[in-house]
Motif scaffolding. Structure first.
Motif, mmCIF file in Angstrom:
data_model
loop_
_atom_site.group_PDB
_atom_site.id
_atom_site.type_symbol
_atom_site.label_atom_id
_atom_site.label_comp_id
_atom_site.label_asym_id
_atom_site.label_seq_id
_atom_site.Cartn_x
_atom_site.Cartn_y
_atom_site.Cartn_z
ATOM 1 N N MET A 1 0.864 -1.208 -0.223
ATOM 2 C CA MET A 1 0.250 0.116 0.078
ATOM 3 C C MET A 1 0.775 1.286 -0.028
ATOM 4 O O MET A 1 1.679 1.529 0.982
ATOM 5 C CB MET A 1 -0.850 0.064 1.346
ATOM 6 C CG MET A 1 -1.892 1.071 1.314
ATOM 7 S SD MET A 1 -3.006 1.277 3.057
ATOM 8 C CE MET A 1 -4.012 -0.331 2.490
ATOM 9 N N GLN A 2 0.402 2.188 -0.870
ATOM 10 C CA GLN A 2 1.564 3.425 -1.062
ATOM 11 C C GLN A 2 0.884 4.541 0.122
ATOM 12 O O GLN A 2 -0.260 4.233 0.542
ATOM 13 C CB GLN A 2 1.177 4.181 -2.590
ATOM 14 C CG GLN A 2 2.171 3.207 -3.511
ATOM 15 C CD GLN A 2 2.099 4.063 -4.873
ATOM 16 O OE1 GLN A 2 1.495 4.839 -5.121
ATOM 17 N NE2 GLN A 2 2.599 3.668 -5.654
ATOM 18 N N SER A 3 1.777 5.448 0.567
ATOM 19 C CA SER A 3 1.714 6.188 1.325
ATOM 20 C C SER A 3 2.086 7.760 1.164
ATOM 21 O O SER A 3 2.677 7.839 0.067
ATOM 22 C CB SER A 3 2.446 6.150 2.694
ATOM 23 O OG SER A 3 3.768 6.212 2.362
ATOM 24 N N ILE A 4 1.367 8.595 1.895
ATOM 25 C CA ILE A 4 1.697 10.092 1.624
ATOM 26 C C ILE A 4 1.684 10.712 2.877
ATOM 27 O O ILE A 4 0.842 10.489 3.678
ATOM 28 C CB ILE A 4 0.521 10.641 0.861
ATOM 29 C CG1 ILE A 4 0.390 12.178 0.451
ATOM 30 C CG2 ILE A 4 -0.947 10.213 1.167
ATOM 31 C CD1 ILE A 4 -0.755 12.544 -0.535
ATOM 32 N N PHE A 5 2.504 11.589 3.053
ATOM 33 C CA PHE A 5 2.789 12.263 3.878
ATOM 34 C C PHE A 5 2.306 13.917 3.804
ATOM 35 O O PHE A 5 2.961 14.505 2.923
ATOM 36 C CB PHE A 5 4.109 12.323 4.455
ATOM 37 C CG PHE A 5 4.592 13.192 5.824
ATOM 38 C CD1 PHE A 5 5.031 12.383 7.002
ATOM 39 C CD2 PHE A 5 4.777 14.371 5.901
ATOM 40 C CE1 PHE A 5 5.115 13.092 8.122
ATOM 41 C CE2 PHE A 5 5.213 15.109 6.932
ATOM 42 C CZ PHE A 5 5.329 14.351 7.981
ATOM 43 N N ILE A 6 1.656 14.598 4.418
ATOM 44 C CA ILE A 6 1.013 15.913 4.324
ATOM 45 C C ILE A 6 1.354 16.823 5.515
ATOM 46 O O ILE A 6 0.969 16.629 6.542
ATOM 47 C CB ILE A 6 -0.544 15.743 4.053
ATOM 48 C CG1 ILE A 6 -0.839 14.726 2.978
ATOM 49 C CG2 ILE A 6 -1.059 17.284 3.539
ATOM 50 C CD1 ILE A 6 -2.371 14.283 3.272
ATOM 51 N N SER A 7 2.192 17.909 5.032
ATOM 52 C CA SER A 7 2.310 19.004 6.244
ATOM 53 C C SER A 7 1.269 19.745 6.063
ATOM 54 O O SER A 7 0.376 20.029 4.994
ATOM 55 C CB SER A 7 3.443 19.614 5.864
ATOM 56 O OG SER A 7 3.476 20.613 4.595
ATOM 57 N N GLY A 8 1.066 20.455 7.535
ATOM 58 C CA GLY A 8 -0.578 21.295 7.369
ATOM 59 C C GLY A 8 -1.560 20.822 6.908
ATOM 60 O O GLY A 8 -2.400 21.356 6.185
ATOM 61 N N ALA A 9 -1.736 19.483 7.525
ATOM 62 C CA ALA A 9 -2.820 18.600 7.312
ATOM 63 C C ALA A 9 -4.162 18.930 8.085
ATOM 64 O O ALA A 9 -5.246 18.398 8.069
ATOM 65 C CB ALA A 9 -2.552 17.114 7.179
ATOM 66 N N GLY A 10 -4.073 19.994 8.975
ATOM 67 C CA GLY A 10 -5.278 20.150 9.832
ATOM 68 C C GLY A 10 -6.449 20.599 9.504
ATOM 69 O O GLY A 10 -7.628 20.387 9.961
ATOM 70 N N GLN A 11 -6.383 21.530 8.431
ATOM 71 C CA GLN A 11 -7.569 22.217 7.805
ATOM 72 C C GLN A 11 -7.545 22.431 6.277
ATOM 73 O O GLN A 11 -6.228 22.173 5.763
ATOM 74 C CB GLN A 11 -7.764 23.411 8.382
ATOM 75 C CG GLN A 11 -6.721 24.327 8.508
ATOM 76 C CD GLN A 11 -7.236 25.587 9.506
ATOM 77 O OE1 GLN A 11 -8.423 26.006 9.667
ATOM 78 N NE2 GLN A 11 -6.127 26.432 9.758
ATOM 79 N N GLY A 12 -8.406 22.975 5.585
ATOM 80 C CA GLY A 12 -8.117 23.573 4.344
ATOM 81 C C GLY A 12 -7.682 22.662 3.057
ATOM 82 O O GLY A 12 -8.080 21.468 3.456
ATOM 83 N N ILE A 13 -6.642 22.927 2.515
ATOM 84 C CA ILE A 13 -6.138 22.078 1.507
ATOM 85 C C ILE A 13 -5.756 20.725 1.934
ATOM 86 O O ILE A 13 -5.828 19.488 1.438
ATOM 87 C CB ILE A 13 -5.042 22.783 0.529
ATOM 88 C CG1 ILE A 13 -5.737 23.964 -0.185
ATOM 89 C CG2 ILE A 13 -4.572 21.982 -0.400
ATOM 90 C CD1 ILE A 13 -5.030 24.986 -0.810
ATOM 91 N N GLY A 14 -4.809 20.610 3.054
ATOM 92 C CA GLY A 14 -4.350 19.798 3.559
ATOM 93 C C GLY A 14 -5.086 18.724 3.953
ATOM 94 O O GLY A 14 -5.139 17.265 3.959
#
Length: 258
Positions: A1-14
Motif C-alpha cells: 500500500m502506498q503512502s503520503i505524508f502531508i504537512s499542514g494537514a489540519g484544515q483547508g487544502i491539507g
C-alpha cells in the motif's frame, strides 16, 4: 500500500488531500503544528490515517515525524509540502516579523521537508514530491509581496530539485492555484482577491494533486500545474505576453476603485 505524508494537514487544502487519499486506499500521514486538529481528523478518517505534530520550521521535528510515519506506513511514496501562511496588506505596514515568518514557513519549511524526506523517497519503489506553490508565483502580487516572494521561491526550488532528483526517479512538482476557499483568504487586504474572486475549493486542489500522482508518463509531465481556469489563463498569458503587458495587467488587478 502506498503512502503520503502531508504537512499542514489540519484544515483547508491539507485536510482535503488527506480525505481524498484515504478514500483512494493510501496510508496517510496528517502532520500539523496544531496537533489536536490532525488527531481529530485522523480519528474520523480511520485506521489508514496517522496524525502527528510538525512545526515545518524545525528540521528536527521533520526528522522525527518522518521516521515515525515510515515506521508505521512501511515506506514514503509521496510528500506534500502544503503548510503555509499568508499576510496581506501593504508591505511597509506589515510587521517585519510577519515577512520573516512567511519565508520561514513557506520557503524554509519546504526545503526542510524535502531534505528530511529524501532518504525515504530514494528507498521507495515510487516517489513524488508535490509542493504547494500559487498563482502568485506567476507575477508578483501587490499587497502580497512576501507571500508572492515565497511562492516564487517554491517555484524555483521545485524546478531545480525536479531536475536534480531525476537521477533517483523522483519527480518534484508543484501546483499553482489562485485563491482557494480556506481560512487563509478570509479578510484578505488585497485588491487581487476582489478582482479575481475565490472560485476554488480545497477539494479542487486535492483532486489535481491526486491526478499528478496517478500519471505514469513522467517524461512528458509538466513541473508546474496551474489549478483552475483563471490560474491557467494567467500562467499561459505570462509565457506569451510581453513583460509590460503582464505588468499592466497586474497593475489593473491591484488598483483600488476610485
Amino acid at each position: 500500500m502506498q503512502s503520503i505524508f502531508i504537512s499542514g494537514a489540519g484544515q483547508g487544502i491539507g485536510a482535503a488531500i488527506a480525505r481524498l487519499f484515504v478514500q483512494q486506499g493510501y496510508k496517510v500521514g496528517l502532520y500539523d503544528i496544531n496537533q489536536s486538529q490532525v488527531t481529530s481528523l485522523a480519528a474520523e478518517l480511520g485506521s489508514h490515517a496517522k496524525a502527528g505534530l510538525l512545526d515545518v520550521t524545525q528540521p528536527e521535528q521533520w526528522q522525527s515525524a518522518l521516521a515515525e510515519f515510515v515506521a508505521w506506513a512501511g515506506q514514503l511514496n509521496i510528500l506534500v509540502n502544503n503548510a503555509g501562511i499568508l499576510y496581506s496588506g501593504s508591505f511597509e505596514h506589515t510587521e517585519l516579523s510577519a515577512h520573516h515568518r512567511t519565508i520561514d514557513i513557506n520557503v524554509k519549511g519546504v526545503i526542510n521537508g524535502c531534505y528530511a524526506a529524501f532518504p525515504y523517497l530514494q528507498q521507495s519503489n515510487f516517489a513524488r514530491v508535490i509542493n504547494l506553490s500559487s498563482a502568485s508565483a506567476i507575477y508578483g502580487q501587490a499587497d502580497l509581496a512576501s507571500y508572492a516572494t515565497s511562492k516564487f521561491a517554491v517555484r524555483g526550488f521545485t524546478e531545480s530539485l525536479d531536475i536534480e532528483w531525476q537521477k533517483y526517479n523522483i519527480r518534484v512538482l508543484d501546483v499553482m492555484p489562485l485563491f482557494v476557499q480556506t481560512a487563509m483568504v478570509q479578510d484578505m487586504d488585497a485588491q487581487s482577491i476582489k478582482k479575481m474572486g475565490v472560485n476554488l475549493q480545497p477539494s479542487d486542489v486535492a483532486q489535481q494533486i491526486y491526478a499528478l500522482v496517478q500519471k505514469k508518463d513522467t517524461v512528458l509531465m509538466a513541473t508546474h500545474t496551474p489549478v483552475g481556469m483563471k490560474a491557467k489563463f494567467l500562467f499561459n498569458l505570462s509565457k506569451f505576453s510581453p513583460q509590460f503587458v503582464n505588468r499592466l495587467s497586474n497593475i489593473w488587478i491591484a488598483q483600488k476603485p476610485k
